[in-house]
Design an enzyme around this catalytic site. Sequence first.
Site, PDB file in Angstrom:
ATOM      1  N   GLU A   1      -1.229 -10.220  28.970  1.00  0.00           N
ATOM      2  CA  GLU A   1      -1.830 -10.826  28.044  1.00  0.00           C
ATOM      3  C   GLU A   1      -0.601 -11.508  27.056  1.00  0.00           C
ATOM      4  OE1 GLU A   1      -5.039  -8.594  26.562  1.00  0.00           O
ATOM      5  OE2 GLU A   1      -5.728  -9.804  25.369  1.00  0.00           O
TER       6      GLU A   1
ATOM      7  N   GLU B   1      -7.533  10.009 -11.216  1.00  0.00           N
ATOM      8  CA  GLU B   1      -8.391   9.548 -12.302  1.00  0.00           C
ATOM      9  C   GLU B   1      -7.549   9.133 -13.515  1.00  0.00           C
ATOM     10  OE1 GLU B   1     -11.525  12.369 -13.187  1.00  0.00           O
ATOM     11  OE2 GLU B   1     -12.844  11.344 -11.512  1.00  0.00           O
TER      12      GLU B   1
END
Lengths: 59, 527
Positions: B68, B311
């Site tokens: 390919e 946080e």
Amino acid sequence: MLERPQAAEDDRILATPTLIKQLPPPLRRVIGDLSDKDKVLLGLEVSPTITRKSPESSQ
Amino acid sequence: MSAPVNRDPVQKLPTGIASFDVIAKGGLPENRTTLVSGTAGSGKTVFAVQFLSAGIEAGVGGVFVTFEEPAEDIRQNMRSFGWEIEKWERDGLFTFVDASPDPMIETVESGSFDLNALLARVENAVRKVNAKRVSVDSLGAVFSQFSDQSTVRRELFRIASALKSMKVTAMLTAERTDDYGPIARFGVEEFIADNVMVLRNVLEGEVRRRTVEILKFRGTDHQKGEYPFTIIAGEGVVVIPLSAIQLRQRSSNVRISSGSAELDKMCGGGFFRDSIILVSGATGTGKTLTVTQFLRGGAAEGERCLLLAFEESREQLFRNAIGWGVDFEAMEEAGTLKVVCDYPETLGLEEWLISIQKTVRDFKPTRVALDSLSALERVGSIKSFREFVIGVTSFIKQQEITGLFTATTSTLMGGSSITEAHVSTLTDSIILLRYVEMFGEMKRGMTVLKMRGSAHDRGIREFTVDQRGMHLGRRFRNVTGILSGAPMHVSPDDLERVWTLFDAELDQGKRSGEPEDRRARERRRSH
């Protein structure tokens, strides 16, 4: 081919048999046992010349 | 001479691809061919190159047959994974068989042919680098190079069987059009190989999720189902084994301190060394405080602690810790603490898992705190999140260290979060922090809901927070429904008694205040 696989590598050949037309350019390849004559001629770009020439020569 | 009983006659070749060998139960079947099928962009080529790369790292030669992409493109594309193909080629460990279509050459088929030339080239290449591994990328591209499909099919079968007789382990890739459809485009690829694997790249809630599934291993065992994987720069394919690592967990009876003597007492003597603790509560109930204490407890005993914070910012965390009498900065200088702060959105969940694993391996902490899992919840789909949690908990247990995770509940008063629902079965201990609304005041309650393998305090205890941290008070007696978020005291007649249970000072204040009010009202009335 089986004896010199490096040659196949260099020419990047996959299929056997492969017929390579190097000159005149462009490079053309015909793979298969050449049983289909029209395809071979087409592949080698010789057939159009023949078909064009033959009517000319008959005239 | 008694021959040992050979239970698994098919030998496995460890591929060296991170964790893939776990789901493959040892690796790819040796000297066999394995089909790797996947849609466009599912990572087939990377997988195929990595298979060779892992071999080369162990000094085993590899051949890459490309139908390919041209060899030069592959050399370039794989550089980002740290695979220096040119170097491998120079070292004589790697060679290409470049069978990619050359746009400059026009080919015509005339009559029957075979692919003996290709086979001779592959054999030559295998001999040249003494290869034990061969990758062929991809079978579909062979079909598109020739018009005579039945010949291609026959020749591919022949090549596959020739590879087996060459005593190499081969990976053949194939395209498929649909992530959940036929195995491969031409319908024959899966019959060419002995084993079949599928790579998927599914779009799920706007997030791509990669999975690998081993469909069949002829004559040998493997893990079943889809396993998430990720492709990262510098490493390539990293498979995330889920159930596989859980099987190998041991459990220890060594107790460690939570950083709070009172909480240790509630847990029956502290947390277990290799356990996972979930601290769940609404915003502001004291989750980060519990984490901070946990880290202080570790540092006090000279342990290395890791805090993964998603946080709050570094500054915020350090400031909060100071407010509770804990100096993170000094702990970091002493080398007992490492704080990693990041936005959850910077990586996908799979990458987070890999990154956390790497941080833990590098820093080698004995305590890991993650604040909070809920912040990571929004990064991926629920399925990926669950896998992430399984991955991270099993990894931490495997390291035989302690993990403390926090989860934020969406409602202030009670209920459960998605995080909790996905994590609770995986954790050994669960600590719930809850607001308790009592007589016009928000109090904070804590309970140890679960403590695997140990007795624990089953009461719901009130706690207060000051500059020295958390202080556990008495139980909320005569109050019911705290966990459901609707606290009610049991006997209304006993109002006075309930008051005394919470806060003696406040109670006194109220009682002395009430008569005054009454007197004032009476005075007003009399005027």
